[in-house]
Design an enzyme around this catalytic site. Structure first.
Site, PDB file in Angstrom:
ATOM      1  N   ASP A  75       0.838  -1.198   0.000  1.00  0.00           N
ATOM      2  CA  ASP A  75       0.000   0.000   0.000  1.00  0.00           C
ATOM      3  C   ASP A  75       0.879   1.257   0.000  1.00  0.00           C
ATOM      4  O   ASP A  75       2.046   1.214   0.407  1.00  0.00           O
ATOM      5  CB  ASP A  75      -0.983   0.016   1.184  1.00  0.00           C
ATOM      6  CG  ASP A  75      -0.295   0.046   2.545  1.00  0.00           C
ATOM      7  OD1 ASP A  75       0.742  -0.617   2.686  1.00  0.00           O
ATOM      8  OD2 ASP A  75      -0.797   0.734   3.461  1.00  0.00           O
ATOM      9  N   GLU A 140      -0.202  -0.767   5.867  1.00  0.00           N
ATOM     10  CA  GLU A 140       0.888  -0.259   6.700  1.00  0.00           C
ATOM     11  C   GLU A 140       0.770   1.240   6.875  1.00  0.00           C
ATOM     12  O   GLU A 140       1.021   1.783   7.940  1.00  0.00           O
ATOM     13  CB  GLU A 140       2.246  -0.602   6.077  1.00  0.00           C
ATOM     14  CG  GLU A 140       3.426  -0.487   7.037  1.00  0.00           C
ATOM     15  CD  GLU A 140       4.015   0.910   7.148  1.00  0.00           C
ATOM     16  OE1 GLU A 140       4.749   1.181   8.108  1.00  0.00           O
ATOM     17  OE2 GLU A 140       3.731   1.763   6.275  1.00  0.00           O
TER      18      GLU A 140
HETATM   19 ZN   LIG Z   1       6.731   2.336   4.227  1.00  0.00          ZN
END
Ligand SMILES: [Zn+2]
Length: 382
Positions: A75, A140
Site C-alpha cells: 500500500d 501499513e
Molecule cells: Zn513504508
C-alpha cells in the site's frame, strides 16, 4: 527464472494501491512468487477497529527452519494534488535512469529488489536448508489494524515460525546503505481537555480559567527533559501539536480548553509510564479533565548482533559504506514483528518518500537487490 527488479517495481507501481485498496498489487506478487516455487496465501482481513477489508500475502519456500522473512507493504499514501506531479504517480516512467511513481521509495521497489534477490539465490542454489518467506501487507500506511498484526496472529495459529526478519522500509539517508534501523522509537498521542468554569474576564475570581491550567501542564511537561537519550536512541521528545479553545470573545473566560500532544520516546519509557507521567501532571493542575491516549507503538530495539552484523556486512560489501545502526524516524511494522524475532530494516533512500515525484534510481534498486542477495546467501551459509 531471474526476476528484473526494475520491471517488477514498475508493475507494482502501476497498481493504484492507496490504503486499503489493493488494485491487483498482491496478485502480481503472488503470480511472480508462485512462478519461483513459493506457496502463497492471500489473506483478507477486516476488524472491528477498521472494517475496510485489506489484502495481505504470506509466501514461503523451503522446509523447516531457519525461516528468513522479508516484510513489506504494497500500500502507498495518497499522491496528493496530481497536477503537482511531473508524471502520473501510477504510471512508472523512467527518466535519466530514475524511476518515478508513488511507492518508488516507500516501498514497492524494495519488495521487487527482494524478489529479484531471491530469484537469483534460488537459481544458484537448487536446495538450501531452511525457508525463505515474505510477509506483505496492504495496510501499513494507515491504521495497520488489518495488516501485519493480523498476519502474525494467523502465522501463530498455524505454528509458522519466523527466525529473523528484514523489513524493506526506506532507511537510507543520503546514500544507499548509509543507515539501517535496529529499532524504533515509540509513539504516543494524547488529547487533553481541561474543564473550567466560564465567566467574565473582568471577574476571574468568579470563573475558573482552563486555559491557564492547560498552559501550566504543557509547560511543565515540555520543560523537563524526559531523558538524555541512550547509546542507541536519541532523547525522548514531546511536541504540542495543537491547542484549541475556540473562544470568539476576548472578554469571556472559556469553559473548556483542549490540547493535543505527541511523545516520541526511547526504551527508557513505555506508553504506560508516560501516561502515568501525564496524568500525574494533570492531577497537579487540571482539576476536572479528560484524557484520551492513543499508542501507535512502544519503543523497541534488536541489540546489535548476528542479524544487524549480517545486514551491515552485506551493505558494506555492495556499497563500501559502514551503515549507521539507527533508531530514528517514525514507526513501522517492525514494531509488531519484533515481538516474535530479531528484525532489522534496510532499504532505499527515504528522501522522496510520501512526497510529490517520489523516485528511486535504477542503480540503487539494483544495488539493493545485490545487498538483499548477500543477506540471503549469508543467512543460509552459516
Ligand atoms: Zn513504508
Amino acid at each position: 527464472m531471474i526476476i528484473n527488479p526494475i520491471k517488477l517495481s514498475q508493475d507494482l507501481i502501476s497498481c493504484k494501491s492507496v490504503t486499503p485498496i489493493d488494485d491487483g498489487a498482491i496478485g502480481i506478487l503472488r503470480g511472480v512468487l508462485e512462478g519461483l516455487g513459493f506457496s502463497c496465501y492471500a489473506l483478507d482481513f477486516t476488524s472491528k477497529e477498521d472494517p475496510a477489508e485489506v489484502r495481505n500475502l504470506y509466501a514461503r519456500i523451503g522446509g523447516g527452519g531457519p525461516n528468513l522473512c522479508f516484510a513489506g507493504h504494497t500500500d502507498v499514501v495518497p499522491p496528493g494534488d496530481l497536477r503537482l506531479w511531473a508524471h502520473d504517480p501510477f504510471d512508472p516512467v523512467i527518466r535519466d535512469e530514475i524511476l518515478y511513481g508513488r511507492g518508488a521509495s516507500d516501498m514497492k521497489t524494495a519488495i521487487a529488489a527482494w524478489v529479484a534477490a531471491v530469484s537469483e539465490f534460488l537459481a544458484e542454489r537448487e536446495s538450501f536448508i531452511g525457508s525463505l518467506s515474505l510477509l506483505i501487507t496492504g495496510d501499513e500506511e494507515a491504521l495497520a489494524f488489518n495488516g501485519t498484526r493480523k498476519v502474525l496472529e494467523w502465522l501463530k495459529e498455524r505454528n509458522e515460525k519466523i527466525d529473523a526478519c528484514i523489513v524493506g522500509e526506506p532507511t537510507s539517508h543520503t546514500r544507499l546503505g548509509d543507515m539501517i534501523k535496529i529499532g524504533r522509537r515509540g509513539s504516543i498521542s494524547f488529547t487533553l481537555t481541561v474543564q473550567g468554569a466560564q465567566g467574565h474576564a473582568a471577574y476571574p475570581q468568579l470563573a475558573d480559567n482552563p486555559v491557564t491550567r492547560l498552559i501550566n501542564i504543557l509547560h511543565d511537561l515540555k520543560e523537563k527533559p524526559l531523558d538524555e537519550g541512550t547509546e542507541f536512541f536519541q532523547k525522548s521528545n514531546l511536541e504540542v501539536t495543537t491547542i484549541d479553545v475556540g473562544n470568539p470573545a476576548a472578554n469571556v473566560i472559556p469553559a473548556l480548553a483542549t490540547a493535543k500532544f505527541n511523545i516520541r520516546f526511547n526504551d527508557r519509557h513505555s506508553a504506560k509510564s508516560l501516561e502515568f507521567l501525564v496524568r500525574e501532571m494533570c492531577g497537579k493542575y487540571a482539576g476536572k479533565y479528560d484524557l484520551t491516549v492513543h499508542v501507535t507503538g512502544e519503543a523497541f530495539i534488536t541489540p546489535p548482533g548476528d542479524l544487524s552484523g549480517l545486514v551491515a556486512g552485506a551493505v558494506k560489501k555492495i556499497t563500501g559504506l559502514e551503515p549507521e545502526l539507527s533508531t530514528t524516524g517514525g514507526t513501522s511494522d517492525a514494531r509488531f514483528i519484533r515481538e516474535i524475532c530479531p528484525v532489522v530494516e534496510c532499504g532505499l533512500l527515504n528522501t522522496t518518500a510520501h512526497k510529490i515525484d517520489e523516485c528511486a534510481s535504477e542503480a540503487d534498486i539494483r544495488s539493493l537487490a545485490a545487498i538483499y542477495k548477500e543477506i540471503i546467501a549469508g543467512f543460509f551459509r552459516g
